[in-house]
Design a protein around this motif. Sequence first.
Motif, PDB file in Angstrom:
ATOM      1  N   THR A   1       0.821  -1.212   0.000  1.00 32.36           N
ATOM      2  CA  THR A   1       0.000   0.000   0.000  1.00 32.36           C
ATOM      3  C   THR A   1       0.856   1.264   0.000  1.00 32.36           C
ATOM      4  N   ALA A   2       0.215   2.373  -0.300  1.00 33.52           N
ATOM      5  CA  ALA A   2       0.912   3.659  -0.293  1.00 33.52           C
ATOM      6  C   ALA A   2       1.445   3.977   1.102  1.00 33.52           C
ATOM      7  N   ASP A   3       0.692   3.629   2.135  1.00 37.28           N
ATOM      8  CA  ASP A   3       1.163   3.863   3.507  1.00 37.28           C
ATOM      9  C   ASP A   3       2.396   3.028   3.798  1.00 37.28           C
ATOM     10  N   GLU A   4       2.377   1.792   3.348  1.00 44.77           N
ATOM     11  CA  GLU A   4       3.534   0.925   3.571  1.00 44.77           C
ATOM     12  C   GLU A   4       4.754   1.454   2.830  1.00 44.77           C
ATOM     13  N   LEU A   5       4.535   1.910   1.614  1.00 43.73           N
ATOM     14  CA  LEU A   5       5.643   2.511   0.856  1.00 43.73           C
ATOM     15  C   LEU A   5       6.198   3.715   1.613  1.00 43.73           C
ATOM     16  N   ALA A   6       5.308   4.539   2.137  1.00 43.74           N
ATOM     17  CA  ALA A   6       5.746   5.762   2.826  1.00 43.74           C
ATOM     18  C   ALA A   6       6.569   5.442   4.069  1.00 43.74           C
ATOM     19  N   THR A   7       6.231   4.338   4.743  1.00 42.62           N
ATOM     20  CA  THR A   7       6.944   3.954   5.959  1.00 42.62           C
ATOM     21  C   THR A   7       8.392   3.562   5.649  1.00 42.62           C
ATOM     22  N   ILE A   8       8.606   3.033   4.450  1.00 41.84           N
ATOM     23  CA  ILE A   8       9.971   2.675   4.030  1.00 41.84           C
ATOM     24  C   ILE A   8      10.722   3.921   3.558  1.00 41.84           C
ATOM     25  N   ARG A   9      10.010   4.801   2.852  1.00 39.55           N
ATOM     26  CA  ARG A   9      10.652   5.924   2.173  1.00 39.55           C
ATOM     27  C   ARG A   9      10.853   7.141   3.064  1.00 39.55           C
ATOM     28  N   ARG A  10      11.395   6.871   4.240  1.00 39.81           N
ATOM     29  CA  ARG A  10      11.807   7.967   5.111  1.00 39.81           C
ATOM     30  C   ARG A  10      13.314   7.866   5.262  1.00 39.81           C
ATOM     31  N   ASP A  11      13.911   8.851   5.909  1.00 42.17           N
ATOM     32  CA  ASP A  11      15.291   8.702   6.321  1.00 42.17           C
ATOM     33  C   ASP A  11      15.384   7.413   7.125  1.00 42.17           C
ATOM     34  N   TYR A  12      16.476   6.682   6.977  1.00 43.95           N
ATOM     35  CA  TYR A  12      16.541   5.359   7.603  1.00 43.95           C
ATOM     36  C   TYR A  12      16.351   5.431   9.109  1.00 43.95           C
ATOM     37  N   ARG A  13      16.652   6.568   9.710  1.00 43.60           N
ATOM     38  CA  ARG A  13      16.512   6.685  11.169  1.00 43.60           C
ATOM     39  C   ARG A  13      15.045   6.709  11.610  1.00 43.60           C
ATOM     40  N   ALA A  14      14.165   6.946  10.677  1.00 47.83           N
ATOM     41  CA  ALA A  14      12.737   7.013  10.988  1.00 47.83           C
ATOM     42  C   ALA A  14      11.940   5.926  10.253  1.00 47.83           C
ATOM     43  N   ALA A  15      12.615   5.203   9.357  1.00 48.77           N
ATOM     44  CA  ALA A  15      11.917   4.234   8.500  1.00 48.77           C
ATOM     45  C   ALA A  15      11.795   2.868   9.167  1.00 48.77           C
ATOM     46  N   SER A  16      10.949   2.023   8.581  1.00 47.29           N
ATOM     47  CA  SER A  16      10.818   0.626   9.010  1.00 47.29           C
ATOM     48  C   SER A  16      11.127  -0.297   7.840  1.00 47.29           C
ATOM     49  N   LEU A  17      11.393  -1.554   8.148  1.00 41.81           N
ATOM     50  CA  LEU A  17      11.605  -2.595   7.145  1.00 41.81           C
ATOM     51  C   LEU A  17      10.374  -2.733   6.256  1.00 41.81           C
ATOM     52  N   LEU A  18      10.495  -3.517   5.189  1.00 40.19           N
ATOM     53  CA  LEU A  18       9.344  -3.854   4.359  1.00 40.19           C
ATOM     54  C   LEU A  18       8.275  -4.505   5.234  1.00 40.19           C
ATOM     55  N   PRO A  19       7.005  -4.391   4.845  1.00 43.14           N
ATOM     56  CA  PRO A  19       5.955  -5.000   5.681  1.00 43.14           C
ATOM     57  C   PRO A  19       6.086  -6.529   5.705  1.00 43.14           C
ATOM     58  N   LYS A  20       5.604  -7.098   6.776  1.00 38.02           N
ATOM     59  CA  LYS A  20       5.764  -8.544   7.007  1.00 38.02           C
ATOM     60  C   LYS A  20       5.395  -9.391   5.799  1.00 38.02           C
ATOM     61  N   ARG A  21       4.254  -9.094   5.180  1.00 39.71           N
ATOM     62  CA  ARG A  21       3.803  -9.984   4.108  1.00 39.71           C
ATOM     63  C   ARG A  21       4.710  -9.955   2.887  1.00 39.71           C
ATOM     64  N   ALA A  22       5.543  -8.915   2.748  1.00 43.44           N
ATOM     65  CA  ALA A  22       6.500  -8.902   1.639  1.00 43.44           C
ATOM     66  C   ALA A  22       7.453 -10.092   1.722  1.00 43.44           C
ATOM     67  N   TYR A  23       7.607 -10.637   2.915  1.00 39.19           N
ATOM     68  CA  TYR A  23       8.506 -11.766   3.107  1.00 39.19           C
ATOM     69  C   TYR A  23       7.775 -13.108   3.176  1.00 39.19           C
ATOM     70  N   HIS A  24       6.448 -13.092   3.209  1.00 44.02           N
ATOM     71  CA  HIS A  24       5.716 -14.333   3.478  1.00 44.02           C
ATOM     72  C   HIS A  24       4.586 -14.629   2.504  1.00 44.02           C
ATOM     73  N   ASP A  25       4.062 -13.628   1.858  1.00 43.68           N
ATOM     74  CA  ASP A  25       2.850 -13.816   1.066  1.00 43.68           C
ATOM     75  C   ASP A  25       3.197 -14.363  -0.330  1.00 43.68           C
ATOM     76  N   PRO A  26       2.667 -15.531  -0.681  1.00 43.45           N
ATOM     77  CA  PRO A  26       2.943 -16.076  -2.016  1.00 43.45           C
ATOM     78  C   PRO A  26       2.512 -15.116  -3.126  1.00 43.45           C
ATOM     79  N   ALA A  27       1.490 -14.312  -2.875  1.00 46.22           N
ATOM     80  CA  ALA A  27       1.023 -13.380  -3.905  1.00 46.22           C
ATOM     81  C   ALA A  27       2.072 -12.312  -4.178  1.00 46.22           C
ATOM     82  N   ILE A  28       2.818 -11.924  -3.145  1.00 47.05           N
ATOM     83  CA  ILE A  28       3.858 -10.915  -3.383  1.00 47.05           C
ATOM     84  C   ILE A  28       5.035 -11.549  -4.119  1.00 47.05           C
TER      85      ILE A  28
END
Lengths: 433, 433, 433
Positions: C9-36
């Motif tokens: 989602t756009a919110d998930e993208l925004a959470t990554i696209r910050r300065d690394y000191r404020a950002a988070s990793l990719l969302p959980k399902r990016a690592y687990h969801d067969p659809a991704i």
Amino acid sequence: MPATLSPITADELATIRRDYRAASLLPKRAYHDPAILAWEQANILRRDWVMVARDEDAPDPGTYTLVELEGESIIVARGRDGALRAFFNVCRHRGTPVAEEACGKVVRFQCPYHAWIYDLDGSLIRAKHTDELEDFSFERFGLAPVRLETWQGFVFLNLDPEAIPLAAQLGDLFEHWDRFDFGALRSAKRVEYDVAANWKFVAENYSECYHCPGVHPQLNKLTPYDLGGDFDPDGAWQGGWMELVETAETMSLGDGSAGAAAHGSTNGRPSMRGITAVDERRVYYYLLWPMAFISIHPDYLLVHRLVPQGPDRTLVICDWLFEPGTIAAPGFDPSDAVAFWDLTNRQDWHVCELQQRGTRSSSWVAGRFTTQEASVHAFDEMVADRYAGDATWSKRIVRATPAPDGAERGAIAGESAAARDRLGARAKATAGG
Amino acid sequence: MPATLSPITADELATIRRDYRAASLLPKRAYHDPAILAWEQANILRRDWVMVARDEDAPDPGTYTLVELEGESIIVARGRDGALRAFFNVCRHRGTPVAEEACGKVVRFQCPYHAWIYDLDGSLIRAKHTDELEDFSFERFGLAPVRLETWQGFVFLNLDPEAIPLAAQLGDLFEHWDRFDFGALRSAKRVEYDVAANWKFVAENYSECYHCPGVHPQLNKLTPYDLGGDFDPDGAWQGGWMELVETAETMSLGDGSAGAAAHGSTNGRPSMRGITAVDERRVYYYLLWPMAFISIHPDYLLVHRLVPQGPDRTLVICDWLFEPGTIAAPGFDPSDAVAFWDLTNRQDWHVCELQQRGTRSSSWVAGRFTTQEASVHAFDEMVADRYAGDATWSKRIVRATPAPDGAERGAIAGESAAARDRLGARAKATAGG
Amino acid sequence: MPATLSPITADELATIRRDYRAASLLPKRAYHDPAILAWEQANILRRDWVMVARDEDAPDPGTYTLVELEGESIIVARGRDGALRAFFNVCRHRGTPVAEEACGKVVRFQCPYHAWIYDLDGSLIRAKHTDELEDFSFERFGLAPVRLETWQGFVFLNLDPEAIPLAAQLGDLFEHWDRFDFGALRSAKRVEYDVAANWKFVAENYSECYHCPGVHPQLNKLTPYDLGGDFDPDGAWQGGWMELVETAETMSLGDGSAGAAAHGSTNGRPSMRGITAVDERRVYYYLLWPMAFISIHPDYLLVHRLVPQGPDRTLVICDWLFEPGTIAAPGFDPSDAVAFWDLTNRQDWHVCELQQRGTRSSSWVAGRFTTQEASVHAFDEMVADRYAGDATWSKRIVRATPAPDGAERGAIAGESAAARDRLGARAKATAGG
């Protein structure tokens, strides 16, 4: 707990919710459809209290055991203050389990990936190179807690932060067991079984002895299938008892050879604390919602825990618990009790697995209950109640009302077959649980 | 038989339903998509007659054999009256299979779970503790029947109670085989193969010999790939023949070493009953819709049955059948025939498995038929006809018209390549089946 | 390259696209969801250039190697003209792979099923019994081509006929490596690893050394985790270097026993061509989008290729490449370098596999980057950019602009920690890649 739509239809619910003489089993897909198992996992295993361990599994400060619940690895650890706590076994940094060994004794938990350190109470106490981070504090990045309660030495977890207390789920079972003191019991033997059957088939199998003459000749000799009675619970449990024949003291295997212990002998093991003279002539069977069975014998407790692995596969973990003094006595040997139930378990899993295969057939429609299967019907009603979210015990849980007064409980705990008949609408058969 | 939407598009159907010189194979997903296999299972394997066994598998009253069809366990049992019947192997109580052993001889069927008892004709004759049930009777709780017919010793089942008779499905094949009498044949050898290919690739492979020079050098020596012809069926089957070279008597393996039997020798086995002088110079190949192959050799019958396990996996059960007198003769040894076809089978499965892997490619689009593959096209048309539900033979089935008169059949059974050409629109190649 | 909706989602993208000191990793399902994973396969592995082999894998005219890419079997073959070409390994007739052996030398490719023959350049040159077909010609039924480019001896394929050239994808990496000449290198050792983790966890692990003190004590002795720097790429790559301690010459394993080679010794292997005095004190780590890692040591190249097998499983193919002259030298023994990285690899896969299991937990939400993990953030941003389809490097690819001039590149290739800081918005940590 928000309302969740039932996974079966109103018509299917109605077919179950009749007098058992007119009712049918749960619909076929309840035992086969992965979507229904997923519903049960989300709405039962992630919302209700589930028995997962014993107090003895983390006896001293700094000891811990890992528990699996619904695919979650959970740390059950005893703090320096002696309190038992549960946490998700997941580092808050990059998600690595902080404990790798199944159990152990530690000073604190250190993540094996980037060495973040958590205290025994779950709080984060070291995470290098985090000084410059925005919106970050150790306080907010401790291990995520899981609700935990203990009763009679059993450890229960609940993944739902909004759930009612354990006592509200189990209802009058607490008082019903007032005379017992199982907290100190220790497991002398554990056997795990991989059963190719739906967990509800295993629970239904536990709930009746109509199959005993053909499937369990050894058991049927000690507790004939038609001698016993059922309780009428006010809480998320079912229970009943079977009468031991005069020559039997407990459920144990004797091969009848000269010099060997007799079939049904305790081999000298004393009764557990709280066991009365009446209890010594009975074996009690309790099904604790959703998927634990506790069978009380005069001299030992048999505990089954079910862990669904799929619609057609269930892990069954079986423990034999004894008084510490019995275990410590010279010559203690539980093998007669273990052999009896290991044989009986395998006989049960065999027919459950056959049933799982047979009921896949397009030709099968939910069958009928005989007069020896009212307890199966009672279990299926519990399932239906949970599917619908509107039944007596689940309403009771939702309201979280206190258990009824002791007098009423006493009547239930000491009931006779005649007393049970007076309990009304949900008629029970005389067959043992 | 209600109309069911085709699993492939009208354009895809049209691409198949051209003259074979302009047509293409079935679309890629017909061989790979689990949804298309599911369609075939629901609309073909659960609606059409499927060959599953031989009369000899339950020869005497009280004998039975378990058959798997579409995931269903089915009891094929011979009653005290000598009649062969089929039932779902599912107790009407809690769904357990009533027969556990793959075959046997019994007086009646007793469920291993709660001991309900059914007679050889499927009727319920004992079910304890059911006296008080509402809306229950033994008459209504017998084993659920499955339709069964036999022909030439083969047992066919049909899971659809509304299906037309077997004779209407197989059409003129009955008369076409009038001269044969395969009812008494016995299997001397069975081999099962687990083939990593779609069942239709296996059927297409059976339908042409264009691959024989490269894939089957041993076969090509006995029946050169371009000598033979095809029949023009009026029913759910395809067939053709190949000519044996002068030195060959049958399909059998000889290694050419001194003293060993010659390649293509019957090793003294006489011809089967009904085999004519013309038949002795041929090997006939018949594909019986949907997934049985019967190959008639002068001295034996080779039978393949396909059982789809997934879009990319097929169990192939292969039997070698001989006259009882041949089997009983001193020194009977079928190993030359078994070795020949076991080798040939494995050569075929290898290329089918390669094809299964290759056709997964995103780059592959359904290829073209050469002039040696008109019979593959004819098979693909049968599939397309069944997908569309509107083709000659399926319309014929729907109408259930009697087979055309014998004279016309004779013309077909004894046709020449010239005669076949007159048959018109659906032109056939001269390649053997 | 048509726009494809982002799988997050756009919110998930925004959470990554910050300065690394404020950002988070990719969302959980990016690592687990067969659809991704399916999205990544369709939009990354089937659209971007992917490294699959080395020039040396098909060195001479008529040699070929089979390559797997996205489930496709692809022939990489060298023609009589010396050119390397790639084709789908699928006969245009009935879809069988035309090459069965993993590699070899051939005059032409002959399909094992019906013997159609293709030349080394993919053209169809024989297909019997096709004379009478309509709408058919040899010209139109050659093997389907796949785009292929080579650089520094590496072979890249692209399944998208519309894709931009390789040079546009890799951007300034070409100039950045101008001083190197890796085309002649040969693999002395290959090890394949089956890793139970998402490919992006493996890439993130490669991108930081914050885990090195705890996970890699042997590595941390040779290149302390906090000495090094990162490049600021203009193209689909990430890179950085770590400083060798004074006593170390390369990454190699010595056990410290008397007489054995020292830990970190090249054991006399000379530096590769192009390696400068500065390079001899460094190990460089490059991640080439999407899933190749190239680690430049003074005396050898370590190459990892990732091949996703599922959301939670990745095949990692690891090669150790040396100069031909080094391999040919008497006593050549790469086992010290192999042992070092085989140990280090296994240490990494262990924590990646733990992380895969831990992050399945419902309790885990994407964690935070420490100041040692800016390069992990940079990799996650590359992924986010590709998910969104709008990032700097991919815009650059879309525009296919020529790489910036050499001077600018030189500045990047020779940067210092200070220089990097000037690069602005996307701040990098000083930790090595």
